[in-house]
Scaffold this motif. Sequence first.
Motif, mmCIF file in Angstrom:
data_model
loop_
_atom_site.group_PDB
_atom_site.id
_atom_site.type_symbol
_atom_site.label_atom_id
_atom_site.label_comp_id
_atom_site.label_asym_id
_atom_site.label_seq_id
_atom_site.Cartn_x
_atom_site.Cartn_y
_atom_site.Cartn_z
ATOM 1 N N ASN A 1 0.756 -1.372 -0.178
ATOM 2 C CA ASN A 1 -0.176 -0.008 0.257
ATOM 3 C C ASN A 1 0.926 0.969 0.010
ATOM 4 N N ALA B 1 3.294 5.915 -3.025
ATOM 5 C CA ALA B 1 4.686 6.433 -3.524
ATOM 6 C C ALA B 1 4.241 6.348 -4.974
ATOM 7 N N LYS C 1 2.138 6.047 -7.036
ATOM 8 C CA LYS C 1 0.487 6.688 -7.514
ATOM 9 C C LYS C 1 1.190 8.206 -7.294
ATOM 10 N N ASP D 1 9.199 9.023 -1.100
ATOM 11 C CA ASP D 1 9.382 8.887 -3.189
ATOM 12 C C ASP D 1 9.641 10.066 -2.665
ATOM 13 N N ILE E 1 4.272 14.157 -4.652
ATOM 14 C CA ILE E 1 3.530 15.494 -4.884
ATOM 15 C C ILE E 1 3.717 16.580 -3.535
ATOM 16 N N LEU F 1 -3.935 12.189 7.740
ATOM 17 C CA LEU F 1 -3.751 11.493 6.687
ATOM 18 C C LEU F 1 -4.370 10.024 7.288
ATOM 19 N N GLN G 1 -10.178 9.700 4.314
ATOM 20 C CA GLN G 1 -9.274 10.312 3.526
ATOM 21 C C GLN G 1 -8.787 10.583 2.702
ATOM 22 N N ARG G 2 -8.970 11.230 1.049
ATOM 23 C CA ARG G 2 -8.380 11.257 0.082
ATOM 24 C C ARG G 2 -8.284 12.569 0.582
ATOM 25 N N ASN H 1 -5.304 14.870 -7.406
ATOM 26 C CA ASN H 1 -5.721 13.965 -7.002
ATOM 27 C C ASN H 1 -6.435 13.553 -7.899
ATOM 28 N N GLY I 1 -9.288 6.053 -0.453
ATOM 29 C CA GLY I 1 -8.590 6.687 0.804
ATOM 30 C C GLY I 1 -8.892 5.736 1.983
ATOM 31 N N GLY J 1 -6.475 2.849 1.528
ATOM 32 C CA GLY J 1 -5.323 2.561 2.233
ATOM 33 C C GLY J 1 -4.509 2.451 3.546
ATOM 34 N N ALA K 1 -5.542 4.734 6.244
ATOM 35 C CA ALA K 1 -6.003 3.746 7.436
ATOM 36 C C ALA K 1 -6.230 2.296 8.212
HETATM 37 P P1 ADP Z 1 -6.038 6.405 -1.621
HETATM 38 O O1 ADP Z 1 -6.395 4.665 -2.165
HETATM 39 O O2 ADP Z 1 -6.657 7.291 -2.212
HETATM 40 O O3 ADP Z 1 -4.646 6.515 -2.173
HETATM 41 P P2 ADP Z 1 -4.946 6.352 0.708
HETATM 42 O O4 ADP Z 1 -5.278 5.923 2.068
HETATM 43 O O5 ADP Z 1 -3.447 5.084 0.529
HETATM 44 O O6 ADP Z 1 -5.729 5.909 -0.160
HETATM 45 O O7 ADP Z 1 -3.571 6.976 0.764
HETATM 46 C C1 ADP Z 1 -5.019 8.410 1.356
HETATM 47 C C2 ADP Z 1 -4.679 10.005 1.056
HETATM 48 O O8 ADP Z 1 -3.285 9.965 1.588
HETATM 49 C C3 ADP Z 1 -3.885 10.020 -0.714
HETATM 50 O O9 ADP Z 1 -5.723 10.189 -0.927
HETATM 51 C C4 ADP Z 1 -3.635 10.881 -1.498
HETATM 52 O O10 ADP Z 1 -4.108 12.321 -0.641
HETATM 53 C C5 ADP Z 1 -2.433 10.850 0.364
HETATM 54 N N1 ADP Z 1 -0.732 10.464 -0.059
HETATM 55 C C6 ADP Z 1 -0.628 8.562 0.066
HETATM 56 N N2 ADP Z 1 0.755 8.171 0.659
HETATM 57 C C7 ADP Z 1 1.043 9.586 -0.188
HETATM 58 C C8 ADP Z 1 2.455 10.280 -0.627
HETATM 59 N N3 ADP Z 1 3.252 9.301 -1.159
HETATM 60 N N4 ADP Z 1 2.552 11.531 -2.021
HETATM 61 C C9 ADP Z 1 1.132 11.761 -1.553
HETATM 62 N N5 ADP Z 1 -0.053 11.884 -1.302
HETATM 63 C C10 ADP Z 1 0.237 10.918 -0.641
#
Ligand code: ADP
Length: 753
Positions: free
Chosen positions: A486, A491, A493, A525, A528, A538, A543-544, A550, A557, A559, A561
Amino acid sequence: MYNFVIFVLYFTIAGLFFVCCLSLNRWSTRLQTYLFFSAVSNLIYDTGCLLELHATNEKEYIAALKMGYLGRVWIGFSLFLFIAELCRFKLPSLVKIGCGLAHLVIFATILTVETCDLYYNYMEFTMDGDFPKLLHTGGPLYYLQTAINLIYLVVGLVVIIRALTGEKIAFIRNRYLMMLLAVISIGVSYIFYFFKLIPLARKFDLMIIGYAIGMIFMLVAIIKYRMLDATAIAKNYVVDELSEAVIVVDIAENIAYFNNTAKELFPALGNREKDAEKGLIDDIRFLVRSGEPVRSNGKIFTPKYSTLTTGGTEVGTIYSFADVSEHYRYMDELKEQKEKADEANRAKSQFLANMSHEIRTPINAVLGFNEMIVNECDAVKSGTDIDAGRFKESVSNINSYAGNIQSAGGSLLTIINDILDFSKIEAGKMDIVNDRYRLGVLLNDVSNLIFIRARDKGLKFELDVDETLPDNLFGDIVRIRQIMTNILSNAVKYTEKGSVSLIVRGTRYTEGSEDMLRLQIEVRDTGIGIKPEDVEILFNKFQRLDMRHNSTVEGTGLGLAISDQLVKLMGGSIGVESEYGAGSTFKIEIPQKVLSSELLGNFKAAFERGIAGPEHEKEQFKAPDAKILVVDDTRTNLMVAKGLLKATEIKIDTAGGGEEALQLTEKETYDLILMDQRMPHMLGTEAMNRIRAQENGLNRTTPVICMTADAIMGAKERYIAEGFTDYLAKPMNAAELQAKILQYLPQEKVVKG
Ligand code: ADP
């Protein structure tokens, strides 16, 4: 004169008796206790004096003296305690105890006055006219007693004068005034008696008269100024100690009263300069009129005013500032809770919208590409002289469409797995299943997956793994893999250019007799990044972040959690450092048991050798002589299974349900049966049991592999316990299916290569 003194004594005794009754009658405060103590001491002393005046010889006189001193030693002390309490002068307990003990010792020396000369070192009984008298010179304790009483007198006077001058309410001021006069009468008589300033002082103890006068003042204070009135005292205390600030301004624009809280709120209160007081009253009025809450020392007060009247005439104004800090704090908390609830609600709605989008996208792809495959096939079928080139092109198209369908199916599966995992965590049903595993295998699995994803996006995948990490660990490899996948997938994505790095370190320690490793996984990574204000939310579910940037990136949102909860369940921690626009670093620490000292070695080199060398293909085999039966009520699943096994050339019979399977197995012996579990008329378990119980027993020992979408924890163990040989989770891919079949086919029927 003798008779006069006797009269004064009787009067005083009666007065003291009255005071005792008064304080007994309204005994509810410490003040009354001290007054009672003082009155009783006086009463005893005066009675002793009366007896002294009737004495005819030294023996009688000394007996009366001892009786009198039983009260006298406590008079100054009790009166002092009373004054301190009345004027709210805080006396440390130690001082009270010390004085009490000193008086006890003094009294002990008086009881032994005939033999011990600590109090009197010379005594001689004589008659001075009508007055019996003891000529004496004082010993050390006599002077100690005098010194202590003088201290009580001086400190008592200072305390009363201070209270009197600081008091704004005239009624209470009068109480202090009466007490001041009482103390002065006692003090003056004491000084006259001690220094023998008038001839009468040589004949008897003048303090009797001092006490009688003092008594009159005290009675005035008690009766006229309700000194012992518990309600008045309580009111006074309550208003003084109230958490609400109270300021009373009289009709002549003077501050008539303010309590302690008001003094805290307006430290300038008590300033005696007229101008300053006037300015302060104006300020207070302005604050009250504005109605705005006043903030001071972290507290919040709301202002109010009311008119003070007596008998219908206005005599002043009461300004009050109620302490509403708690109320505000509560409101702030409520506001915060509401914001949180709104935020959670918003995130949930957003999640549903996302979910619908996330699920629709791959389904669209599946349906769309499937339609394109059908069209392509139709074109080939209906095309008359279709040349080899056109045919090849169609096959290549179909191949690419099928690839897209495969990846869409994969996305759908991830979404559904995430939702399932999350609901399991929410319901507290997520279990961590620890088992032995190899760190090298774990790292290889995730690195393979991420390497390909990074390469497809043009990103560099960098590895930095400590060679001295132990390889043989005990923990939940499935969940650690899920977390790492995840974080690493995120990273990739959320990074458009640059690199994704996986850094693995560890710290060894012991816990009891266990050899432990604090496994430290870092994923960096150059993507962004995350805004500082977003970092704390986070790991919230649904939460996205930063949706403006994005919105085109797939995700639910969930993963992070899930990862956060899993790490916590394993007793570890997860955190992130990020610079918006520059990249992020996720750090995970998980404690793992170390099973042996075997080291991981140079994983990076091994991994790079693996990806540089010939592609590790799944083991290819053919088994044209083998015959298997696939049982499933869904026609497409039968087709999928047949399709996935086509290359193996295995002969495949299919059955659409348990009944059909029973018919087929009566006639044919199979090398393997793949059995769906959830079928409408007969469950897979029943079909399997009945096949094994068939009379002719053609398939009694045939391995039966259960195929089911029931992918929850423990499903495999349950099916095996029910009698299945093995278990395959749906959806399955060719590699998994072929590997499982290869495991159970008779080896003589398998041709490898
Ligand atoms: P998602 O399925 O949206 O990736 P996650 O719970 O894995 O859900 O991540 C939540 C949010 O955290 C993402 O929507 C993204 O905005 C932010 N995020 C997670 N990892 C990164 C990262 N490596 N760089 C930037 N933003 C991140």
